[in-house]
Design an enzyme around this catalytic site. Structure first.
Site, mmCIF file in Angstrom:
data_model
loop_
_atom_site.group_PDB
_atom_site.id
_atom_site.type_symbol
_atom_site.label_atom_id
_atom_site.label_comp_id
_atom_site.label_asym_id
_atom_site.label_seq_id
_atom_site.Cartn_x
_atom_site.Cartn_y
_atom_site.Cartn_z
ATOM 1 N N GLU A 650 52.400 23.341 51.221
ATOM 2 C CA GLU A 650 51.884 24.166 52.319
ATOM 3 C C GLU A 650 52.198 23.533 53.672
ATOM 4 O O GLU A 650 52.443 24.247 54.655
ATOM 5 C CB GLU A 650 50.383 24.390 52.127
ATOM 6 C CG GLU A 650 50.093 25.320 50.946
ATOM 7 C CD GLU A 650 48.625 25.420 50.588
ATOM 8 O OE1 GLU A 650 48.088 26.544 50.573
ATOM 9 O OE2 GLU A 650 48.012 24.374 50.313
ATOM 10 N N GLU A 670 47.882 25.066 42.154
ATOM 11 C CA GLU A 670 46.426 25.213 42.205
ATOM 12 C C GLU A 670 45.880 26.087 41.079
ATOM 13 O O GLU A 670 44.781 25.829 40.567
ATOM 14 C CB GLU A 670 46.005 25.787 43.562
ATOM 15 C CG GLU A 670 46.103 24.806 44.722
ATOM 16 C CD GLU A 670 47.484 24.752 45.361
ATOM 17 O OE1 GLU A 670 47.617 24.134 46.420
ATOM 18 O OE2 GLU A 670 48.434 25.334 44.784
#
Length: 797
Positions: A650, A670
């Site tokens: 990210e 995730e």
């Protein structure tokens, strides 16, 4: 033929009717204490409900189409604990133990509204002809679990019955939120305390006067509880006792001593048997056992922070009023009332809305209330329904109300009952809810900074000490926010606990990634929670920085955990990038990871609280101080050496440019650990690569090697392992060589037009970028240097 007899004869055979109720309870000090499990208590109550119908229990059990179980506390949240074991399918365990094998088994969502909501929902199912006989049941054995959990011969309540179940989940959305968790609002008591003080302030009462009113409200409840053989705490108390602080009645969260709080240490079960009129006739259920639902309603309230008024309960009031309207009566026509009473405001807010006197001679509880009869988890109102049914049968034609509350006055269900026959009525639930949803939400902010006033508050007391929790309103724009006091700040605690009224008091708010804090002044905030000093330092603990002319190099220095980041690292990164973007002499930044194994492995889930771990939080600028940062008008280059996982990926997506060595791997894993890429991954990745590929990566967590990342355009260069910083520096030098003003205005225009889908419209978008160029020294220098055939000397002006 009597009126009721005629009405019964005219009823649609699909009309739902309550025909049996049952309750069970035991206290650990009872002479005949058996130590029943929650399933055992529920089964006992269910058998009593079947028997209460006047038909042989086995006969009725064989006819049950649906069993709906109310969720026990131990399975009401993802972190619930069952020290003695639990059933994997509560509804089927109960069904098996009473000799039933229904087609459907339901496990209801968390919340005290559940029992009354199920009456309304399954009443609709019966009325539609989709079921004939339904059993609603629930229980808690929390007291037994606590009592026996350390016994040498403790029982094992583990059970794994066969059969399917419709598990509806926890149903906590909007009740448990991340901002609340960050400010210690993980329990019901502290949140209700905030509402209680807001109501006190609206009424203009002192703390002493309001405490008396709470005692006066609940004293009659204790008298009812003392006469109820099923009560967990059958002790009549004066109005003074519940609000007098003693060693036993300690202050939990101002204004609540322990005696005013729902008592969850109980062993109680309750069940309600419903069926169609046709089924009741076929089974031979005597008509004198029948109780009809004359009105019902379900409503949902906003999250606390969004509610326009914290001192009222409009959803609860609307549910009760609608149920009364459906029944064609007013509150004065009721003979029996049971208002959910987990905390005083759950009762008083409904009384306020209905115009009921808290001292109403009819009484506001049938059981004794949750603090005294017992707060049987989510199942309390099943007991209330059972009590109202018994009273209505004893007084045919009378009317009774049950108000059932879930969450923090978040979900409310109301029902009006009578033995008088009546057709079943359905509710236009969306239209009813729309009346609540039409009210504008309160303006809020998650990042308050500046002077504010206290809207409401509480002080939570535990073994460690006291912590103040505040709902404030910014003076600048009136936006509402959560905040807590700073550890060791006695000044604010003195305001919240002193003799003067705290509500309306001026405080100073300051926001951090871990939450908001309030102090009595800006000076005090600077003393206790100072902002990081401007400028770069040499003594960072988790990163290192190097400045080379116009270029800033930032290296994550946590190779022992593959450069995974924890909260202290985020704070350092935010401060460094704040400095970078504010300093006109720095034009390009490079971020990389120490070592050759990982750029950044994401969030450090292994960090201990002492190391800055625990509940993860990021600064307002996001993961690594970048993923939620606005106005990134200077280029940031990601130099990816090895794995960029989760938050590391990210960070790469948030950077303007990225180069990678051949060992680099990218992924958003995730989903493999029950999370999702919330730091911008699910937003930026679909905007960076084709949708289907982005979806695959997000939904599977698949890793992308360097060559595929290059093909997808996630990086612009792939270089041999060990040379990524050389490549990043080369790229940075190329950027530094051009006009920094042009770079800034290019990035500004990219951001300003990113959301415009039409290319022509985007190209024609009016900005002041060209106006800025007209008066820029760099523009003049660029033109002059070109004409003079020399290298330009940029000023970033």
């Amino acid at each position: 033929m009597t009126t009721d007899a005629a009405a019964l004869a005219d009823l649609d055979p699909r009309t739902p009717v309550l025909v049996g109720v049952g309750q069970s309870a035991e206290r650990v000090d009872d002479p005949d204490y058996r130590g029943l499990s929650a399933v055992g208590l529920a089964a006992q109550a269910a058998i009593r409900a079947l028997t209460d119908s006047g038909v042989a229990p086995a006969t009725v059990a064989a006819k049950i189409d649906i069993i709906a179980a109310v969720r026990q506390f131990e399975i009401s949240t993802p972190i619930g604990s069952a020290p003695l074991g639990r059933s994997t399918n509560v509804a089927r365990s109960i069904a098996r133990d009473i000799g039933a094998d229904p087609d459907r088994a339901i496990l209801e969502v968390t919340g005290g509204q559940g029992p009354q909501h199920l009456v309304a929902e399954l009443g609709d199912v019966i009325a539609a002809g989709d079921a004939d006989v339904v059993l609603l049941v629930g229980s808690e054995a929390i007291s037994t679990a606590r009592h026996l959990s350390k016994a040498d011969d403790k029982p094992d309540f583990t059970d794994d019955p066969a059969g399917t179940v419709e598990d509806r989940g926890y149903g906590l959305r909007g009740i448990v939120t991340l901002p609340q968790v960050r400010h210690g609002l993980t329990d019901a008591t502290s949140q209700y305390a905030l509402l209680e003080h807001a109501r006190r302030a609206r009424l203009g009462l002192s703390r002493e006067a309001y405490a008396r009113s709470m005692g006066e409200l609940f004293a009659p409840f204790t008298r009812v509880a003392s006469a109820n053989p099923l009560s967990a705490a059958p002790t009549a108390r004066t109005a003074e006792e519940p609000v007098t602080i003693t060693e036993r009645n300690r202050l939990v969260a101002d204004p609540y001593p322990r005696f005013l709080i729902a008592r969850d240490q109980v062993n109680q079960g309750a069940a309600v048997l419903m069926m169609s009129v046709g089924a009741a006739r076929d089974l031979g259920v005597p008509e004198e056992r029948w109780v009809f639902v004359h009105g019902h309603a379900d409503t949902v309230e906003l999250s606390i922070v969004d509610r326009p008024d914290l001192d009222a309960a409009p959803a609860a009031v609307l549910a009760v009023k609608h149920a009364l309207e459906m029944a064609g009566i007013g509150a004065d026509d009721l003979t029996h009332l049971d208002l959910y009473s987990c905390y005083p405001i759950a009762v008083s807010a409904v009384c306020d809305g209905l115009g009921l006197d808290p001292g109403d001679p009819r009484g506001l509880t049938l059981t004794g209330g949750l603090p005294f009869f017992g707060g049987a988890g989510n199942n309390y109102s099943m007991h209330a329904i059972a009590e109202v049914v018994d009273r209505l049968r004893a007084g045919p034609g009378s009317l009774g109300l049950v108000g059932a509350n879930g969450g923090i006055l978040s979900k409310y269900s109301a029902g009006v009952y009578s033995t008088t026959p009546t057709p079943w009525q359905t509710v236009d639930a969306p239209a009813l809810q729309a009346r609540l949803d039409a009210v504008p939400k309160a303006a809020t902010t998650s990042t308050p900074d500046g002077w504010a006033t206290i809207e409401t508050y509480t002080v939570v007391h535990d073994r460690v000490g006291a912590t103040g929790i505040v709902v404030g309103r910014l003076e600048a724009d009136g936006r509402r926010f959560w905040a807590t006091t700073v550890d060791g700040d006695d000044d604010v605690l003195a305001v919240l606990t002193g003799g003067e009224e705290p509500i309306g008091t001026r405080v100073f708010a300051r926001s951090f990634g871990y939450g908001n804090r309030v102090t009595v002044s800006r000076q005090r905030a600077d003393e206790l929670i100072p902002r990081a000093a401007d400028g770069l330092r040499e003594d960072y603990d988790h990163i290192s920085v190097r400045r080379d002319g116009r270029v800033l190099e930032v290296t994550l220095q946590r190779p022992e955990v593959r450069n995974a980041l924890h909260s202290p690292a985020h704070v350092e990164l935010e401060q460094v990038f704040d400095t970078f973007f504010a300093d006109p002499e720095m034009w390009v930044a490079i971020i990389t990871g120490a070592g050759d194994d990982a750029f950044c492995a994401g969030n450090d889930l292994t960090a201990s609280p002492a190391e800055g771990g625990g509940f993860p939080w990021f600064p307002d600028t996001g993961f690594g101080g970048l993923t939620s940062r606005r106005a990134m008008l200077k280029p940031v280059i990601a130099a990816v050496n090895g794995a960029a996982m989760g938050g590391g990926f990210e960070i790469v997506l948030a950077c303007h440019l990225a180069v990678a060595d051949e060992s680099a791997r990218f992924a958003l894993p995730e989903v493999k650990v029950g999370l999702f890429a919330a730091a911008g991954g699910v937003v930026r990745l679909p905007r960076s690569i084709p949708d289907k590929i982005a979806n695959e990566l997000i939904l599977t967590g698949r890793q992308v090697p360097a060559d595929e990342a290059l093909a997808l355009g996630l990086v612009s260069r792939v270089v041999p392992k060990g040379s990524v910083m050389d490549a990043a520096r080369e790229l940075a030098a190329q950027v530094v060589a051009v006009s920094p003003t042009s770079v800034r205005l290019s990035l500004e225009t990219i951001e300003a037009t990113r959301g415009i889908a039409d290319v022509v419209e985007a190209a024609r978008q009016q900005t002041d970028a060209m106006d800025q160029l007209l008066i820029s020294e760099d523009t003049l220098e660029g033109v002059m240097a070109f004409a003079e055939k020399r290298a330009p000397v940029w000023k970033n002006r």
